[in-house]
Write an enzyme that holds these catalytic residues in place. Structure first.
Site, short mmCIF file in Angstrom:
data_model
loop_
_atom_site.label_atom_id
_atom_site.label_comp_id
_atom_site.label_asym_id
_atom_site.label_seq_id
_atom_site.Cartn_x
_atom_site.Cartn_y
_atom_site.Cartn_z
CG ASP A 111 -4.51 -0.79 -1.02
OD1 ASP A 111 -5.52 -0.09 -0.91
OD2 ASP A 111 -4.45 -1.96 -0.61
CD GLU A 139 -6.42 2.94 1.23
OE1 GLU A 139 -7.62 2.87 0.96
OE2 GLU A 139 -5.70 1.93 1.36
#
Length: 675
Positions: A334, A389
């Site tokens: 993330d 990401e």
């Protein structure tokens, strides 16, 4: 300054990188320096298995050994209900390099000094002030009902869950189901690991997904953070169950051949002091930068200092922990964009081209940490997969470390869902720019694999809407029953929902991702319980009861989703190389491309159907319909005969050597397979 062994390969893939060889080599040299430091600390294997030493561990003779790194502390003591919270009875002993140890002998009956289920904390004294803290290496964090403050629960049951099933091999084509355990029940509650395993994983398997990306597993005190404000990095969230329950979930996925990815957050940490990693040793530094670099102003969180050897030990061991302890098969990292730029991507338009990627705003420390993490993971676990990401398009992020890249396998194609939401919010059907849609779907770095998705959890959160809700909105409440008339809005919504998903899956990347519930067009939005909604769970759930009700039209979208996955599993178009788009017609709103031996044809026109429409194909043969969004089983109008073959004509068209003549109904997606 070291030169990556396979740098020439990277430069052949992307000629624009020739001007930035020096910076690529500089980063690689820093990466090599850190590998040497890790070797000096006992080698990579010992370094990354530090979770076996740090924290509290019951030994074979039932003694308990503890180790912590707490450099600024003057005193450490283990306290809990096992010693009546006596701050003096169980002190740690200070050693070199800020490390503290403790040893507890067994009780007279031979059992561990700390019983299973005991509540424990560590009293950390710094500058004369003592605070009760949680060990950074704690593996089970729970919350007493009478308070919002979390604590460590000593987890040492007499019997532990033993994995029964082997890990599956890495799929050639990843079809990922992005799941969240807590919201996975139709009931307004926090669902459990075991319920997800028993009730949801069979659904995922039936739909044809071969991978699950599990969100919000690393412990986070604030439920509504969606798991992205991590407080305890080695603890599986106790709100869903015990550590053994999570092992049961992973094992259940493996029993069905499903590969399981963990959403890992190493980009930042919760700023919580009492139950988080922040100020662990009583100072603002420790695992984090102690100056302004240590604070993320937008996310209101703490930022790691990746140059600290103990920070590297903590994070790399954390990755290994989730693989070895719970059996996860890979990670979705993330917040990578936030990590790799000093600006954290805030107010950046990323339009500066290659100098932007290799200039002063690029954060060497973070980039090198990602290189180390991927280098370690792929060497230690050859079947592992890592996904980034990342929205800026950093070159070589998904190229091997020995080429000078950061070593990820995939990156998320994050521009695609933003495009669809923008179109649905601001553009009438007649004004869709087909060329722009295709450009966005194909606009990705050559030689780097991408995960395509039409929508994810970001688009489902309150303040936005799912694609289904953008398309059909309030009519979903009254006209999704087959006992009611098919209204124009529902008809349009069903048709475009199917088309958008297939076009994205067919053209947008080398892997596919769906967020839980979107496979059947989940209505409404996602909103976690909070003060603003009176702590309601009404929107923090997934209404699988809707798709299970045969009288509702959600079943049509669910069947379409399964059919897309089934055809991809049969043909493998996701890993067969890029598509060749032969046709983009703005007036007709028609798109056609070939990929993986299939011919994809889309007619987005709201009213015009086209008989005998000419489409160019490279290979001669008879093209049979393999997938038809207009079929009755998918809620369509059955305007095509499913068994009709289309013989190619040996006349070139649209830069292809042959052509076929097809009937293409309006708002229909078709896939043909050559025989």
């Amino acid at each position: 300054m070291a030169r990556p062994p396979a740098l020439d390969n990277l430069l052949r893939l992307d000629g624009y990188l020739w001007d930035f060889q020096h910076e690529i080599c500089r980063r690689y040299g820093v990466f090599q320096e850190y590998l040497k430091k890790i070797e000096e600390c006992g080698g990579m294997d010992a370094f990354t298995s530090s979770y076996r030493e740090y924290g509290l561990h019951v030994q074979p003779d039932n003694s308990i050994h503890g180790l912590e790194w707490c450099p600024a502390a003057e005193k450490l003591a283990l306290v809990g209900d096992f010693n009546s919270w006596n701050w003096d009875s169980h002190p740690y002993e200070k050693g070199e390099f800020g490390k503290w140890t403790i040893n507890l002998t067994p009780k007279e009956d031979g059992s561990p000094a700390i019983p299973h289920g005991s509540i424990i904390k560590i009293a950390v004294t710094t500058n004369g002030s003592t605070k009760l803290k949680l060990s950074p290496w704690a593996t089970y964090i729970t919350r007493p009902k009478e308070t919002y403050v979390y604590h460590q629960e000593f987890y040492n049951p007499s019997e532990r869950y033993v994995m029964k099933h082997a890990k599956p091999a890495r799929p050639a084509s990843l079809r990922i189901y992005e799941g969240h355990v807590g919201i996975s029940s139709p009931e307004p509650k926090v669902n459990s690991y075991r319920a997800f395993a028993d009730d949801v994983i069979p659904r995922i398997h039936k739909q044809g997904y071969n991978a699950i990306q599990l969100m919000a597993i690393m412990e986070h005190v604030y439920y509504a953070s969606f798991g992205y404000q991590v407080t305890n990095f080695f603890a599986a969230s106790s709100r869903f169950g015990t550590p053994d329950d999570l092992k049961y979930l992973v094992d259940k996925a493996h029993s069905l051949g499903i590969y399981i990815l963990l959403d890992v957050v190493h980009s930042h940490a919760s700023k919580n002091v009492e139950d988080g990693l922040n100020e662990w040793d009583g100072t603002p530094g420790n695992y984090f930068h102690s100056n302004s670099r240590g604070f993320h102003s937008l996310w209101d969180s703490r930022l790691f200092d990746y140059t600290q050897i103990e920070t590297l030990r903590f994070l790399l061991s954390n990755l290994r922990w989730w693989v070895e302890e719970y059996g996860f098969d890979g990670f979705r990292f993330d917040g990578v964009t936030s990590m790799i730029y000093h600006s954290h991507g805030m107010n950046d338009d990323f339009g500066g081209g290659y100098p932007m990627y290799f200039g002063l705003n690029a954060d060497t420390d973070s980039l090198v940490y990602l290189m180390i993490a991927n280098h370690y993971l792929h060497n230690k676990f050859p079947q592992i997969t890592t996904i980034a990401e990342e929205v800026s398009g950093m070159p070589a992020l998904c190229r091997p470390v020995d080429e000078g890249g950061q070593g990820f396998d995939y990156r998320l194609a994050m521009a695609i869902p933003d495009m669809w939401i923008k179109i649905l919010k601001h553009t009438s059907d007649e004004d869709w720019k087909i060329n722009d849609v295709v450009f966005t779907l194909e606009n990705r770095r050559y030689g780097e694999m991408h995960v395509a998705y039409a929508e994810s959890h970001d688009q489902a959160l309150v303040g936005d809407k799912s694609i289904a809700f953008w398309l059909m909105d309030k009519e979903m409440y009254d006209f999704m029953s087959t006992m009611t008339p098919m209204t124009p809005i529902i008809d349009r919504g069903l048709a475009l929902h199917k088309m958008i998903r297939l076009l994205t899956m067919g053209l947008g990347g080398e892997a596919w991702l769906n967020f839980i519930g979107n496979e059947f067009g989940h209505p409404e939005w996602l909103d976690f319980p909070r003060i603003g909604n009176n702590e309601s769970y009404h929107y923090a759930r997934r209404q699988f009861n809707l798709v299970d009700d045969d009288i509702l039209r959600y079943k049509f979208l669910n069947r379409w989703d399964a059919a897309m996955n089934a055809l991809e599993a049969k043909t493998g178009w996701l890993h067969s190389g890029p598509a060749y788009v032969s046709w983009k017609h703005e007036g007709d709103k028609v798109v056609a491309f070939e990929r993986g031996g299939l011919l994809f044809v889309f007619n987005f026109h709201p009213t015009k159907s086209f008989p005998d429409y000419t489409i160019g194909v490279e290979e001669p043969g008879t093209y049979h319909l393999a997938l038809d969004s207009d079929a009755e089983q998918f809620g369509g109008h059955s305007r095509l005969a499913g068994d009709e073959g289309h013989q190619s004509i040996p006349e070139g068209y649209a830069n292809r050597r042959n052509r076929v003549m097809l009937y293409i109904p309006c708002r229909t997606a078709l896939v043909f397979q050559r025989k």
